[in-house]
Every structure is written in C-alpha cells, then in structure tokens.
Design a protein around this motif. Structure first.
Motif, PDB file in Angstrom:
ATOM      1  N   PRO A  19       0.798  -1.236   0.000  1.00  0.00           N
ATOM      2  CA  PRO A  19       0.000   0.000   0.000  1.00  0.00           C
ATOM      3  C   PRO A  19       0.829   1.284   0.000  1.00  0.00           C
ATOM      4  CG  PRO A  19      -0.916  -1.574   1.544  1.00  0.00           C
ATOM      5  CD  PRO A  19       0.399  -2.134   1.079  1.00  0.00           C
ATOM      6  N   ALA A  20       2.039   1.250   0.509  1.00  0.00           N
ATOM      7  CA  ALA A  20       2.880   2.453   0.550  1.00  0.00           C
ATOM      8  C   ALA A  20       3.265   2.922  -0.853  1.00  0.00           C
ATOM      9  CB  ALA A  20       4.136   2.178   1.375  1.00  0.00           C
ATOM     10  N   GLN A  21       3.058   2.081  -1.846  1.00  0.00           N
ATOM     11  CA  GLN A  21       3.401   2.440  -3.222  1.00  0.00           C
ATOM     12  C   GLN A  21       2.378   3.398  -3.844  1.00  0.00           C
ATOM     13  OE1 GLN A  21       6.401   1.204  -4.316  1.00  0.00           O
ATOM     14  NE2 GLN A  21       6.432   0.383  -2.247  1.00  0.00           N
ATOM     15  N   PHE A  22       1.214   3.530  -3.197  1.00  0.00           N
ATOM     16  CA  PHE A  22       0.136   4.327  -3.780  1.00  0.00           C
ATOM     17  C   PHE A  22      -0.143   5.559  -2.912  1.00  0.00           C
ATOM     18  CE2 PHE A  22      -0.627  -0.160  -4.773  1.00  0.00           C
ATOM     19  CZ  PHE A  22      -0.561  -0.113  -6.161  1.00  0.00           C
ATOM     20  N   ASP A  23      -0.033   6.736  -3.539  1.00  0.00           N
ATOM     21  CA  ASP A  23      -0.255   7.978  -2.800  1.00  0.00           C
ATOM     22  C   ASP A  23      -1.689   8.099  -2.305  1.00  0.00           C
ATOM     23  OD1 ASP A  23       2.364   8.834  -3.046  1.00  0.00           O
ATOM     24  OD2 ASP A  23       1.986   9.791  -4.986  1.00  0.00           O
ATOM     25  N   TRP A  24      -2.638   7.588  -3.083  1.00  0.00           N
ATOM     26  CA  TRP A  24      -4.045   7.705  -2.670  1.00  0.00           C
ATOM     27  C   TRP A  24      -4.320   6.881  -1.411  1.00  0.00           C
ATOM     28  CZ3 TRP A  24      -7.088   3.359  -2.560  1.00  0.00           C
ATOM     29  CH2 TRP A  24      -6.653   2.258  -3.293  1.00  0.00           C
ATOM     30  N   VAL A  25      -3.572   5.787  -1.200  1.00  0.00           N
ATOM     31  CA  VAL A  25      -3.735   5.004   0.028  1.00  0.00           C
ATOM     32  C   VAL A  25      -3.139   5.783   1.194  1.00  0.00           C
ATOM     33  CG1 VAL A  25      -3.099   2.874   1.227  1.00  0.00           C
ATOM     34  CG2 VAL A  25      -3.755   2.789  -1.171  1.00  0.00           C
ATOM     35  N   LYS A  26      -1.969   6.367   0.973  1.00  0.00           N
ATOM     36  CA  LYS A  26      -1.327   7.149   2.038  1.00  0.00           C
ATOM     37  C   LYS A  26      -2.169   8.354   2.449  1.00  0.00           C
ATOM     38  CE  LYS A  26       3.569   6.297   1.389  1.00  0.00           C
ATOM     39  NZ  LYS A  26       4.830   6.924   0.951  1.00  0.00           N
ATOM     40  N   ALA A  27      -2.949   8.897   1.525  1.00  0.00           N
ATOM     41  CA  ALA A  27      -3.790  10.060   1.821  1.00  0.00           C
ATOM     42  C   ALA A  27      -5.127   9.668   2.445  1.00  0.00           C
ATOM     43  CB  ALA A  27      -4.029  10.859   0.550  1.00  0.00           C
ATOM     44  N   SER A  28      -5.446   8.387   2.457  1.00  0.00           N
ATOM     45  CA  SER A  28      -6.759   7.957   2.956  1.00  0.00           C
ATOM     46  C   SER A  28      -6.693   7.589   4.438  1.00  0.00           C
ATOM     47  CB  SER A  28      -7.262   6.757   2.149  1.00  0.00           C
ATOM     48  OG  SER A  28      -6.553   5.592   2.504  1.00  0.00           O
ATOM     49  N   TRP A  29      -7.843   7.343   5.008  1.00  0.00           N
ATOM     50  CA  TRP A  29      -7.955   6.922   6.414  1.00  0.00           C
ATOM     51  C   TRP A  29      -7.336   5.538   6.627  1.00  0.00           C
ATOM     52  CZ3 TRP A  29     -10.452   2.383   7.320  1.00  0.00           C
ATOM     53  CH2 TRP A  29     -11.272   1.894   6.290  1.00  0.00           C
ATOM     54  N   MET A  30      -7.264   4.747   5.563  1.00  0.00           N
ATOM     55  CA  MET A  30      -6.734   3.382   5.686  1.00  0.00           C
ATOM     56  C   MET A  30      -5.254   3.373   6.079  1.00  0.00           C
ATOM     57  SD  MET A  30      -8.485   1.414   2.440  1.00  0.00           S
ATOM     58  CE  MET A  30      -7.598   2.412   1.266  1.00  0.00           C
ATOM     59  N   TRP A  31      -4.551   4.423   5.722  1.00  0.00           N
ATOM     60  CA  TRP A  31      -3.108   4.448   5.950  1.00  0.00           C
ATOM     61  C   TRP A  31      -2.761   4.349   7.430  1.00  0.00           C
ATOM     62  CZ3 TRP A  31       0.892   2.863   3.791  1.00  0.00           C
ATOM     63  CH2 TRP A  31       2.158   3.254   4.200  1.00  0.00           C
ATOM     64  N   GLU A  32      -3.605   4.926   8.286  1.00  0.00           N
ATOM     65  CA  GLU A  32      -3.354   4.854   9.732  1.00  0.00           C
ATOM     66  C   GLU A  32      -3.278   3.399  10.207  1.00  0.00           C
ATOM     67  OE1 GLU A  32      -2.431   7.252  11.860  1.00  0.00           O
ATOM     68  OE2 GLU A  32      -2.392   8.463  10.042  1.00  0.00           O
ATOM     69  N   LEU A  33      -4.041   2.520   9.595  1.00  0.00           N
ATOM     70  CA  LEU A  33      -3.989   1.096   9.947  1.00  0.00           C
ATOM     71  C   LEU A  33      -2.908   0.360   9.154  1.00  0.00           C
ATOM     72  CD1 LEU A  33      -7.782   0.266  10.177  1.00  0.00           C
ATOM     73  CD2 LEU A  33      -6.151   0.430  12.062  1.00  0.00           C
ATOM     74  N   LEU A  34      -2.837   0.637   7.843  1.00  0.00           N
ATOM     75  CA  LEU A  34      -1.920  -0.116   6.986  1.00  0.00           C
ATOM     76  C   LEU A  34      -0.445   0.196   7.233  1.00  0.00           C
ATOM     77  CD1 LEU A  34      -3.949  -0.048   3.667  1.00  0.00           C
ATOM     78  CD2 LEU A  34      -3.549  -2.016   5.172  1.00  0.00           C
ATOM     79  N   LYS A  35      -0.139   1.260   7.943  1.00  0.00           N
ATOM     80  CA  LYS A  35       1.267   1.535   8.244  1.00  0.00           C
ATOM     81  C   LYS A  35       1.714   0.821   9.527  1.00  0.00           C
ATOM     82  CE  LYS A  35       0.721   5.894  10.748  1.00  0.00           C
ATOM     83  NZ  LYS A  35       1.024   7.318  10.750  1.00  0.00           N
ATOM     84  N   GLN A  36       0.782   0.180  10.220  1.00  0.00           N
ATOM     85  CA  GLN A  36       1.096  -0.551  11.453  1.00  0.00           C
ATOM     86  C   GLN A  36       1.458  -2.003  11.120  1.00  0.00           C
ATOM     87  OE1 GLN A  36       1.226   1.064  14.299  1.00  0.00           O
ATOM     88  NE2 GLN A  36       0.431   2.931  13.371  1.00  0.00           N
ATOM     89  N   PRO A  37       2.641  -2.462  11.495  1.00  0.00           N
ATOM     90  CA  PRO A  37       3.019  -3.841  11.162  1.00  0.00           C
ATOM     91  C   PRO A  37       2.102  -4.890  11.797  1.00  0.00           C
ATOM     92  CG  PRO A  37       4.772  -2.735  12.387  1.00  0.00           C
ATOM     93  CD  PRO A  37       3.705  -1.738  12.149  1.00  0.00           C
ATOM     94  N   TRP A  38       1.649  -4.638  13.019  1.00  0.00           N
ATOM     95  CA  TRP A  38       0.781  -5.628  13.676  1.00  0.00           C
ATOM     96  C   TRP A  38      -0.525  -5.784  12.923  1.00  0.00           C
ATOM     97  CZ3 TRP A  38      -4.039  -4.290  15.185  1.00  0.00           C
ATOM     98  CH2 TRP A  38      -4.322  -2.922  15.330  1.00  0.00           C
ATOM     99  N   PHE A  39      -1.084  -4.673  12.402  1.00  0.00           N
ATOM    100  CA  PHE A  39      -2.341  -4.749  11.657  1.00  0.00           C
ATOM    101  C   PHE A  39      -2.146  -5.527  10.361  1.00  0.00           C
ATOM    102  CE2 PHE A  39      -5.386  -3.201   8.529  1.00  0.00           C
ATOM    103  CZ  PHE A  39      -6.574  -3.447   9.194  1.00  0.00           C
ATOM    104  N   CYS A  40      -1.052  -5.266   9.666  1.00  0.00           N
ATOM    105  CA  CYS A  40      -0.773  -5.968   8.410  1.00  0.00           C
ATOM    106  C   CYS A  40      -0.564  -7.459   8.648  1.00  0.00           C
ATOM    107  CB  CYS A  40       0.438  -5.351   7.727  1.00  0.00           C
ATOM    108  SG  CYS A  40       0.135  -3.655   7.177  1.00  0.00           S
ATOM    109  N   ALA A  41       0.120  -7.809   9.735  1.00  0.00           N
ATOM    110  CA  ALA A  41       0.330  -9.225  10.046  1.00  0.00           C
ATOM    111  C   ALA A  41      -0.992  -9.904  10.379  1.00  0.00           C
ATOM    112  CB  ALA A  41       1.306  -9.366  11.213  1.00  0.00           C
TER     113      ALA A  41
END
Length: 169
Positions: A19-41
């Motif tokens: 997800p870090a490859q897409f700017d629109w993901v980084k700008a969305s509310w999802m990024w707060e969760l997707l940047k957390q390693p525990w959430f991704c695992a």
C-alpha cells in the motif's frame, strides 16, 4: 485461490509494503492502519486462514450424505433445525482438520517478525544479533513454539473427545 495459492510470507510482504506504493492510500484513512506492522500481520494471517478455513467448512458440509438432509425434511424439521443437524454432523469431520489449521496459523505467526513485529521469533532474532548464540537462542524459541503447539493439540484433543463424544458418526 489468491490466498491459498501464494506463500504466507509473500502475502505479509504485499500487505505491509504494497500500500505504501500508492499515494491515494497514504492520503486515505486506511493508511493509519496499513502503516502498522501488527495490523498488516493480523490482516495477512486472517485472510490466509479464512481462505483455508472456508474450504474446510465447505468440505465438512459437503461430506454430509444427502440422505440425512432428506431425512430431516421427511421428519418435518425446519430449515434451522436441519442446519443444526448438518452443523453437528460436520463438526465431527471439521474439528480435527480445523485444529491443524489453528496450529498452522500459530506457526505462521512467526513470519510476522519479518516486518519488525517483536514476537517470539523477533525477540529471538534480536537476541541472536546481540549474543551470536544462534543454536541456543533459536532452540529456546523452538521450544516455546513446541509448548504452545503441544498445548493447542491437547486442547483440541480434549475438545474432540468431550464435545464430540455424542455427536452422530
């Protein structure tokens, strides 16, 4: 097929680094969760085990003979009662296979250390880097996983004997 046909490690990497490859993901509310390693695992393990568990549940339900469903209908069972009977019959087939899936998820959780999560393997890797005692550190980590898996195995055996003892064959 996507989650059952690819290795769990690849799934973890794609969910964590992708997800870090897409700017629109980084700008969305999802990024707060997707940047957390525990959430991704948790997400990767959840998707992976859901894919396998779905196949296990479907296989257990498909293994019920059609005659048993017809017998429920002939006896005037409601749809809910018929589903309850199917679930009880499927449980006998499902519990042993599902116990294997739970143990595989526990073992798969060791891969979470690859995205900086300090689980048993993450701590073992850190200790190994500090002490260079590879055999000792990873033997202890392996023993911890062995105890956890042994406990789960005993728990599922107890469940099979107790809860399914009176289930129909």
């Amino acid at each position: 097929v996507l989650f059952t046909g690819t290795p769990l490690l690849v799934q973890i990497f794609l969910i964590y680094y992708g997800p870090a490859q897409f700017d629109w993901v980084k700008a969305s509310w999802m990024w707060e969760l997707l940047k957390q390693p525990w959430f991704c695992a948790v997400l990767a393990l959840g998707f992976n085990t859901a894919a396998y568990s779905t196949r296990l549940f479907k296989g257990a339900l498909d293994a019920i003979p059609a005659g048993e469903v017809e017998a429920c209908r002939a006896l005037g069972f409601s749809a809910g009662q018929t589903l309850w009977m199917k679930a009880r019959h499927a449980a006998r087939r499902l519990v042993p296979a599902y116990s294997n899936e739970v143990i595989l998820v526990l073992k798969g959780s060791s891969l979470a250390s690859t995205i900086t999560i300090m689980d048993v393997m993450g701590i073992a890797q850190r200790l190994n880097a500090q002490t260079y005692d590879t055999l000792g550190v990873f033997a202890v980590a392996g023993a911890i996983y062995l105890v956890m898996n042994g406990t789960l195995t005993l728990l599922f055996r107890w469940l099979e004997k107790r809860a399914l003892a009176f289930a129909p064959q």
